[in-house]
Design an enzyme around this catalytic site. Structure first.
Site, PDB file in Angstrom:
ATOM      1  N   LEU A 131       0.853  -1.185   0.000  1.00 53.22           N
ATOM      2  CA  LEU A 131       0.000   0.000   0.000  1.00 53.22           C
ATOM      3  C   LEU A 131       0.887   1.232   0.000  1.00 53.22           C
ATOM      4  O   LEU A 131       1.940   1.243   0.649  1.00 53.22           O
ATOM      5  CB  LEU A 131      -0.908   0.013   1.247  1.00 53.22           C
ATOM      6  CG  LEU A 131      -1.918  -1.126   1.392  1.00 53.22           C
ATOM      7  CD1 LEU A 131      -2.597  -1.049   2.754  1.00 53.22           C
ATOM      8  CD2 LEU A 131      -2.958  -1.078   0.280  1.00 53.22           C
ATOM      9  N   ASP A 132       0.462   2.276  -0.716  1.00 55.90           N
ATOM     10  CA  ASP A 132       1.205   3.534  -0.694  1.00 55.90           C
ATOM     11  C   ASP A 132       1.332   4.030   0.740  1.00 55.90           C
ATOM     12  O   ASP A 132       0.472   3.753   1.591  1.00 55.90           O
ATOM     13  CB  ASP A 132       0.490   4.600  -1.529  1.00 55.90           C
ATOM     14  CG  ASP A 132       0.530   4.298  -3.022  1.00 55.90           C
ATOM     15  OD1 ASP A 132       1.362   3.469  -3.437  1.00 55.90           O
ATOM     16  OD2 ASP A 132      -0.274   4.885  -3.757  1.00 55.90           O
ATOM     17  N   GLU A 133       2.363   4.803   0.993  1.00 55.65           N
ATOM     18  CA  GLU A 133       2.607   5.305   2.343  1.00 55.65           C
ATOM     19  C   GLU A 133       1.403   6.055   2.905  1.00 55.65           C
ATOM     20  O   GLU A 133       1.053   5.918   4.075  1.00 55.65           O
ATOM     21  CB  GLU A 133       3.836   6.213   2.345  1.00 55.65           C
ATOM     22  CG  GLU A 133       4.231   6.724   3.709  1.00 55.65           C
ATOM     23  CD  GLU A 133       5.533   7.498   3.697  1.00 55.65           C
ATOM     24  OE1 GLU A 133       5.821   8.192   4.697  1.00 55.65           O
ATOM     25  OE2 GLU A 133       6.275   7.418   2.683  1.00 55.65           O
ATOM     26  N   THR A 135      -1.746   5.644   2.095  1.00 54.41           N
ATOM     27  CA  THR A 135      -2.965   4.836   2.065  1.00 54.41           C
ATOM     28  C   THR A 135      -3.020   3.934   3.288  1.00 54.41           C
ATOM     29  O   THR A 135      -2.036   3.290   3.640  1.00 54.41           O
ATOM     30  CB  THR A 135      -3.018   3.980   0.789  1.00 54.41           C
ATOM     31  OG1 THR A 135      -2.924   4.825  -0.360  1.00 54.41           O
ATOM     32  CG2 THR A 135      -4.307   3.180   0.721  1.00 54.41           C
ATOM     33  N   HIS A 228       0.029   4.349  -7.632  1.00 59.02           N
ATOM     34  CA  HIS A 228      -0.867   5.497  -7.441  1.00 59.02           C
ATOM     35  C   HIS A 228      -2.097   5.432  -8.344  1.00 59.02           C
ATOM     36  O   HIS A 228      -2.720   6.468  -8.632  1.00 59.02           O
ATOM     37  CB  HIS A 228      -0.131   6.818  -7.726  1.00 59.02           C
ATOM     38  CG  HIS A 228       0.992   7.105  -6.794  1.00 59.02           C
ATOM     39  ND1 HIS A 228       1.718   8.283  -6.847  1.00 59.02           N
ATOM     40  CD2 HIS A 228       1.546   6.379  -5.791  1.00 59.02           C
ATOM     41  CE1 HIS A 228       2.656   8.266  -5.913  1.00 59.02           C
ATOM     42  NE2 HIS A 228       2.573   7.111  -5.262  1.00 59.02           N
TER      43      HIS A 228
END
Length: 282
Positions: A131-133, A135, A228
């Site tokens: 997961l993105d930082e 998110t 993203h």
């Protein structure tokens, strides 16, 4: 390090058919398991690879493989939403990295998960996705190499379904839709992505679950997994995620944008049961 997992046969088949056909392990891994005589009775006697076993037969898979090399950090809290002997599903807070990028990076979620599992006698923890930082949400982590190999394949074949919830700016007119727009790097910004004809194929499905004149709540499914992707696609249709200033959203008081991976669903590769884990909605 040594691994030991107990397996109940889901159908009449040989051990080799289980590893090759049901689990679809690679030839190299199957060869390693065979050389180690890893398929054994519960008492530890090696079993012939070409001997069919009945439905419900229980065996032990005992083998050696590399453990994980994360630095175990007790300072990172871990919130398990599901756990068995094969994998754990944990919650990631917004603002925390999924995994370290180098050896000096020791305060990521995986550092915490490794400490959590290592303290229980498991020297292995590897994330199946990321997961993105910024998110938050659910992260699937394998507890042994066989589970990791199988879950990786399931993810690639889209057999693991992850649902996201996002709050986006403005009131969306359509109740549901699909965004098909290739995504590539933005040469003007090192960490940003953009819609680009020369980028990689990206497909996002969304459904509106709440709206008002200022914002819309959507549930999102990804058909592809580009960096993203949800953030880029929502901004592309004029509805950036609230708080996501990197993609044109207005600044807000909180430092994180409103995107959460709140549900994960898949068929358990070892038991066949449906795994359906969800963070309760507010």
């Amino acid at each position: 390090m040594k691994f030991q997992i107990q397996i109940t046969f889901p159908a009449p088949m040989t051990p080799e058919e289980l590893l090759r056909d049901s689990w679809q392990l690679g030839k190299k891994r199957i060869h390693e398991l065979r050389m180690q005589k890893a398929v054994q009775t519960l008492e530890g006697t090696p079993l012939p690879w070409d001997q069919p076993l009945e439905v419900g037969s229980t065996i032990m898979l005992r083998y050696e493989a590399e453990g994980s090399s994360y630095f175990p950090s007790p300072k990172i809290p871990v919130q398990p939403f599901y756990e068995d002997e094969h994998f754990v599903i944990v919650g990631k807070p917004a603002g925390m990295k999924t995994h370290p990028n180098d050896v000096t990076d020791t305060q990521t979620l995986m550092n915490g998960v490794f400490h959590y599992l290592d303290s229980k006698g498991h020297g292995y923890a590897e994330h199946v996705h990321r997961l993105d930082e910024g998110t938050s949400g659910l992260l699937l982590v394998a507890k042994h190499p066989i589970a990791k190999a199988i879950l990786d394949q399931m993810l690639e074949k889209k057999q693991i379904v992850r649902t996201y919830e996002a709050l986006v700016q403005g009131e969306m007119q359509d109740n549901q839709g699909t965004i098909k727009a290739a995504i590539g790097a933005d040469r003007h910004h090192p960490s940003r992505r953009r819609v680009s004809q020369t980028g990689q194929t990206a497909i996002t499905h969304y459904q509106v679950v709440g709206r008002n004149p200022k914002m819309t709540k959507v549930h999102v499914l990804l058909e592809t997994g580009r960096t993203h992707q949800i953030r880029v696609h929502m901004a592309h249709i004029g509805h950036p995620i609230i708080g996501d200033t990197l993609y044109g959203a207005l600044p807000i008081k909180t430092e994180h944008y409103a995107l959460q991976a709140f549900r994960i669903q898949f068929r358990h590769p070892f038991t066949g049961e449906l795994v359906n884990v969800e963070i309760p909605r507010t």
